[in-house]
Structures are given as C-alpha cells and as structure tokens.
Scaffold this motif. Structure first.
Motif, PDB file in Angstrom:
ATOM      1  N   ASN A  54      -6.857   5.933  19.755  1.00 28.52           N
ATOM      2  CA  ASN A  54      -7.292   5.436  21.053  1.00 28.52           C
ATOM      3  C   ASN A  54      -7.087   3.928  21.096  1.00 28.52           C
ATOM      4  OD1 ASN A  54      -8.219   8.003  21.934  1.00 28.52           O
ATOM      5  ND2 ASN A  54     -10.077   7.724  20.711  1.00 28.52           N
ATOM      6  N   PRO A  55      -7.051   3.321  22.271  1.00 22.95           N
ATOM      7  CA  PRO A  55      -6.869   1.868  22.359  1.00 22.95           C
ATOM      8  C   PRO A  55      -7.880   1.114  21.492  1.00 22.95           C
ATOM      9  CG  PRO A  55      -6.694   2.852  24.529  1.00 22.95           C
ATOM     10  CD  PRO A  55      -7.127   3.958  23.602  1.00 22.95           C
ATOM     11  N   GLY A  56      -7.373   0.127  20.759  1.00 25.56           N
ATOM     12  CA  GLY A  56      -8.218  -0.710  19.912  1.00 25.56           C
ATOM     13  C   GLY A  56      -8.444  -0.179  18.508  1.00 25.56           C
ATOM     14  N   GLU A  57      -7.990   1.045  18.239  1.00 25.15           N
ATOM     15  CA  GLU A  57      -8.198   1.631  16.909  1.00 25.15           C
ATOM     16  C   GLU A  57      -7.031   1.349  15.970  1.00 25.15           C
ATOM     17  OE1 GLU A  57     -10.940   5.555  17.765  1.00 25.15           O
ATOM     18  OE2 GLU A  57      -8.750   5.805  17.822  1.00 25.15           O
ATOM     19  N   LYS A  58      -7.335   1.362  14.672  1.00 27.61           N
ATOM     20  CA  LYS A  58      -6.329   1.333  13.616  1.00 27.61           C
ATOM     21  C   LYS A  58      -6.725   2.359  12.567  1.00 27.61           C
ATOM     22  CE  LYS A  58      -4.671  -3.449  13.791  1.00 27.61           C
ATOM     23  NZ  LYS A  58      -4.568  -4.727  13.031  1.00 27.61           N
ATOM     24  N   MET A  59      -5.734   2.881  11.856  1.00 29.41           N
ATOM     25  CA  MET A  59      -6.019   3.764  10.727  1.00 29.41           C
ATOM     26  C   MET A  59      -6.400   2.878   9.549  1.00 29.41           C
ATOM     27  SD  MET A  59      -5.908   6.955  11.429  1.00 29.41           S
ATOM     28  CE  MET A  59      -5.737   7.822   9.878  1.00 29.41           C
ATOM     29  N   ILE A  60      -7.663   2.945   9.140  1.00 31.72           N
ATOM     30  CA  ILE A  60      -8.177   2.081   8.074  1.00 31.72           C
ATOM     31  C   ILE A  60      -8.836   2.946   7.011  1.00 31.72           C
ATOM     32  CG2 ILE A  60      -9.730   0.177   7.496  1.00 31.72           C
ATOM     33  CD1 ILE A  60      -9.443  -0.813  10.378  1.00 31.72           C
ATOM     34  N   HIS A  77      -6.660  -4.864   5.658  1.00 30.44           N
ATOM     35  CA  HIS A  77      -5.388  -5.406   5.181  1.00 30.44           C
ATOM     36  C   HIS A  77      -4.337  -4.299   5.249  1.00 30.44           C
ATOM     37  CE1 HIS A  77      -7.920  -8.588   3.471  1.00 30.44           C
ATOM     38  NE2 HIS A  77      -8.696  -7.603   3.065  1.00 30.44           N
ATOM     39  N   PRO A  78      -3.082  -4.648   5.543  1.00 27.09           N
ATOM     40  CA  PRO A  78      -2.032  -3.623   5.591  1.00 27.09           C
ATOM     41  C   PRO A  78      -1.838  -2.979   4.221  1.00 27.09           C
ATOM     42  CG  PRO A  78      -1.224  -5.732   6.437  1.00 27.09           C
ATOM     43  CD  PRO A  78      -2.569  -5.986   5.853  1.00 27.09           C
ATOM     44  N   VAL A  79      -1.575  -1.668   4.233  1.00 28.32           N
ATOM     45  CA  VAL A  79      -1.310  -0.955   2.980  1.00 28.32           C
ATOM     46  C   VAL A  79      -0.037  -0.110   3.059  1.00 28.32           C
ATOM     47  CG1 VAL A  79      -2.702   1.102   3.503  1.00 28.32           C
ATOM     48  CG2 VAL A  79      -2.455   0.336   1.126  1.00 28.32           C
ATOM     49  N   ARG A  80       0.442   0.176   4.277  1.00 22.97           N
ATOM     50  CA  ARG A  80       1.698   0.903   4.486  1.00 22.97           C
ATOM     51  C   ARG A  80       2.459   0.244   5.630  1.00 22.97           C
ATOM     52  NH1 ARG A  80       1.864   6.665   2.410  1.00 22.97           N
ATOM     53  NH2 ARG A  80       0.037   6.780   1.086  1.00 22.97           N
ATOM     54  N   TRP A  81       3.791   0.157   5.436  1.00 28.13           N
ATOM     55  CA  TRP A  81       4.633  -0.532   6.407  1.00 28.13           C
ATOM     56  C   TRP A  81       5.813   0.347   6.799  1.00 28.13           C
ATOM     57  CZ3 TRP A  81       2.490  -2.459   2.023  1.00 28.13           C
ATOM     58  CH2 TRP A  81       1.637  -3.566   2.137  1.00 28.13           C
ATOM     59  N   LEU A  82       6.250   0.231   8.048  1.00 33.25           N
ATOM     60  CA  LEU A  82       7.486   0.860   8.493  1.00 33.25           C
ATOM     61  C   LEU A  82       8.651   0.161   7.814  1.00 33.25           C
ATOM     62  CD1 LEU A  82       6.703   1.106  12.321  1.00 33.25           C
ATOM     63  CD2 LEU A  82       6.350   2.861  10.552  1.00 33.25           C
ATOM     64  N   ASP A  84      10.812  -1.649   8.960  1.00 29.34           N
ATOM     65  CA  ASP A  84      11.081  -2.989   9.504  1.00 29.34           C
ATOM     66  C   ASP A  84       9.951  -3.976   9.202  1.00 29.34           C
ATOM     67  OD1 ASP A  84       9.044  -2.197  11.208  1.00 29.34           O
ATOM     68  OD2 ASP A  84      10.286  -2.179  13.017  1.00 29.34           O
ATOM     69  N   GLY A  85       8.969  -3.543   8.407  1.00 28.94           N
ATOM     70  CA  GLY A  85       7.900  -4.447   7.980  1.00 28.94           C
ATOM     71  C   GLY A  85       6.637  -4.408   8.819  1.00 28.94           C
ATOM     72  N   ARG A  86       6.614  -3.632   9.894  1.00 26.77           N
ATOM     73  CA  ARG A  86       5.390  -3.531  10.690  1.00 26.77           C
ATOM     74  C   ARG A  86       4.391  -2.620   9.981  1.00 26.77           C
ATOM     75  NH1 ARG A  86       7.633  -1.551  16.334  1.00 26.77           N
ATOM     76  NH2 ARG A  86       8.977  -0.441  14.872  1.00 26.77           N
ATOM     77  N   PRO A  87       3.138  -3.070   9.807  1.00 23.64           N
ATOM     78  CA  PRO A  87       2.141  -2.217   9.149  1.00 23.64           C
ATOM     79  C   PRO A  87       1.700  -1.080  10.061  1.00 23.64           C
ATOM     80  CG  PRO A  87       1.137  -4.287   9.841  1.00 23.64           C
ATOM     81  CD  PRO A  87       2.603  -4.398  10.148  1.00 23.64           C
ATOM     82  N   PHE A  88       1.451   0.101   9.449  1.00 21.08           N
ATOM     83  CA  PHE A  88       0.964   1.222  10.261  1.00 21.08           C
ATOM     84  C   PHE A  88      -0.291   1.862   9.691  1.00 21.08           C
ATOM     85  CE2 PHE A  88       3.795   3.370   7.315  1.00 21.08           C
ATOM     86  CZ  PHE A  88       3.238   4.629   7.114  1.00 21.08           C
ATOM     87  N   GLU A  89      -0.672   1.524   8.462  1.00 22.27           N
ATOM     88  CA  GLU A  89      -1.957   1.961   7.918  1.00 22.27           C
ATOM     89  C   GLU A  89      -2.573   0.792   7.166  1.00 22.27           C
ATOM     90  OE1 GLU A  89      -1.717   5.632   5.706  1.00 22.27           O
ATOM     91  OE2 GLU A  89      -1.080   6.765   7.461  1.00 22.27           O
ATOM     92  N   PHE A  90      -3.904   0.792   7.104  1.00 22.45           N
ATOM     93  CA  PHE A  90      -4.638  -0.347   6.563  1.00 22.45           C
ATOM     94  C   PHE A  90      -5.710   0.116   5.587  1.00 22.45           C
ATOM     95  CE2 PHE A  90      -2.848  -1.349  10.613  1.00 22.45           C
ATOM     96  CZ  PHE A  90      -2.377  -2.645  10.494  1.00 22.45           C
ATOM     97  N   THR A  91      -6.274  -0.836   4.839  1.00 22.88           N
ATOM     98  CA  THR A  91      -7.348  -0.569   3.893  1.00 22.88           C
ATOM     99  C   THR A  91      -8.322  -1.745   3.909  1.00 22.88           C
ATOM    100  OG1 THR A  91      -7.886  -0.126   1.568  1.00 22.88           O
ATOM    101  CG2 THR A  91      -6.016  -1.578   1.985  1.00 22.88           C
ATOM    102  N   VAL A  92      -9.531  -1.501   3.448  1.00 25.42           N
ATOM    103  CA  VAL A  92     -10.498  -2.602   3.339  1.00 25.42           C
ATOM    104  C   VAL A  92     -10.285  -3.387   2.050  1.00 25.42           C
ATOM    105  CG1 VAL A  92     -12.229  -1.493   4.787  1.00 25.42           C
ATOM    106  CG2 VAL A  92     -12.267  -1.083   2.304  1.00 25.42           C
ATOM    107  N   VAL A  96      -1.178  -7.163  -0.749  1.00 27.41           N
ATOM    108  CA  VAL A  96      -0.144  -8.167  -0.549  1.00 27.41           C
ATOM    109  C   VAL A  96       0.948  -7.512   0.289  1.00 27.41           C
ATOM    110  CG1 VAL A  96       1.610  -9.582  -1.690  1.00 27.41           C
ATOM    111  CG2 VAL A  96      -0.652  -9.301  -2.742  1.00 27.41           C
ATOM    112  N   SER A  97       1.433  -8.197   1.293  1.00 24.87           N
ATOM    113  CA  SER A  97       2.503  -7.644   2.123  1.00 24.87           C
ATOM    114  C   SER A  97       3.851  -7.811   1.433  1.00 24.87           C
ATOM    115  CB  SER A  97       2.532  -8.345   3.485  1.00 24.87           C
ATOM    116  OG  SER A  97       1.373  -8.016   4.226  1.00 24.87           O
ATOM    117  N   PRO A  98       4.773  -6.888   1.671  1.00 20.48           N
ATOM    118  CA  PRO A  98       6.094  -7.023   1.060  1.00 20.48           C
ATOM    119  C   PRO A  98       6.810  -8.270   1.558  1.00 20.48           C
ATOM    120  CG  PRO A  98       6.006  -5.129   2.554  1.00 20.48           C
ATOM    121  CD  PRO A  98       4.640  -5.699   2.502  1.00 20.48           C
ATOM    122  N   PRO A  99       7.494  -8.981   0.653  1.00 19.03           N
ATOM    123  CA  PRO A  99       8.246 -10.170   1.078  1.00 19.03           C
ATOM    124  C   PRO A  99       9.358  -9.805   2.061  1.00 19.03           C
ATOM    125  CG  PRO A  99       8.171  -9.970  -1.330  1.00 19.03           C
ATOM    126  CD  PRO A  99       7.611  -8.709  -0.765  1.00 19.03           C
TER     127      PRO A  99
END
Length: 198
Positions: A54-60, A77-82, A84-92, A96-99
């Motif tokens: 729903n609007p405003g939500e993220k998978m955390i 914090h991001p834990v999974r990325w597409l 192209d580098g866009r994060p799509f899942e997160f964790t508390v 570290v994001s991929p370079p």
C-alpha cells in the motif's frame, strides 16, 4: 520516476521469475569472479514479490519476518537490490549498499535476464547441511533455517553465493493462489512445504 511501491508491486511473482532464470550454470560461472572481487559481501537473488504494498509501505525485515511496514515508523537499510541498484527489500540491521562499479558490472552480465538482483550476504556463509526456507503467511514473509534433508525438492531456490564451497540456497516454499491474482500474476499463498519441514 516510479515510486518504490509502484516498482515493488510490478515485480514478478515467484513462478514468473523462476521461469525466466534459465541457463543458470553459465550465469553463475560469469558471476563468480565478480562476486569474489567484492569478497562475497553480495550474493545473487531471484527478484520477486511476496505481496502487494500500500502507499507508504516498504518490505522491511525484523528478525525472521519481512512484512509491509509504514516506512516512516522504522529505521531501515536496503538488503536486496534490483540489477540497476534500486533497493526493493529492507532490514532493520545495518547493511552496506553495493558499490556503483559492482552494480554496473552485474547489470552488464545479467540485465538481459530481468529477474536477478543482489542481496547483502556479508557474514552469512553457506552451510553443508542447512538452508534458509521462506514462506508467506498473509502479507508476512517468514524465514527459518532447516536441515537440507528436510527440504522439499519442489521448493524453488531464490538466493545463491556461486563460487563458494557450497552455494547458499534460500528456497521459497510458497504456493501461488491463482484465485486471487494481482494485475501481473498470482501472489504467494500456501505453506504446504513448510508444514512438512516443521
């Protein structure tokens, strides 16, 4: 640019993503030198959605449960990325994001596949006799470590560290309920395999 929720809600279902990832051995052999260059701090994941946001939500993820959360109520914090580098899942947990150069090289190798991404794997190493199993209950995605002997062969592998001694295999044990499809395909629904493994 599309919002995070729009991007997430357009991700493929588990079945759609699994069907698109063919020629796995050749893909993994190309990725080994790249992942090794970054000390295996990042692995490969099958990009798929577990529910509709729903609007405003993220998978955390908090512990072993990942679920839609109001993104303004919890530091994450991001834990999974597409690819192209866009994060799509997160964790508390801190990550570290991929370079940028890793993202560029990864996209060049697997971008044509369209369903592979990166996940933060630092500190997680393969086990000879266990794997991480995930399943969906309502809008929650739950993970559990189980013995490889208890795994159902029908489960779909969704994450790998190719080139290490034993590849990490996170397996979804989710059945798609075609009676309640979302616009781009059915959602994960059942937990039969988990019940058998419990």
């Amino acid at each position: 640019m599309d919002s995070y929720v729009e991007i997430y809600n357009q991700l493929p279902t588990l079945g759609e993503a699994e069907a698109k990832f063919v020629d796995r051995e050749a893909t993994f052999s190309k990725l080994v030198p790249l992942l090794e260059k970054y000390d295996y701090n990042f692995g490969v994941c099958l990009v798929h959605a577990h529910c509709t946001l729903n609007p405003g939500e993220k998978m955390i993820a908090t512990g072993h449960v990942s679920e839609p959360v109001d993104a303004n109520t919890l530091a994450h914090h991001p834990v999974r990325w597409l690819d192209d580098g866009r994060p799509f899942e997160f964790t508390v947990e801190p990550t570290v994001s991929p370079p940028d150069d890793l993202i560029t090289a990864f996209k060049a190798l697997v971008g044509h596949i369209g369903v592979l991404g990166l996940y933060y794997s630092a500190g997680v190493r393969p086990s000879d006799d266990h794997l991480e199993l995930e399943w969906t209950e309502g809008r929650k995605n739950i993970t559990k470590i189980i013995s490889k002997d208890a795994n159902n062969p029908a489960n779909i592998e969704t994450a790998w560290l190719p080139g290490t001694k034993n590849p990490v295999t996170m397996s979804c044990v989710i059945y798609c309920n075609i009676a309640k499809p979302r616009p781009n395909g059915p959602l994960h629904a059942g937990t039969k395999g988990h019940q058998a493994a419990a």
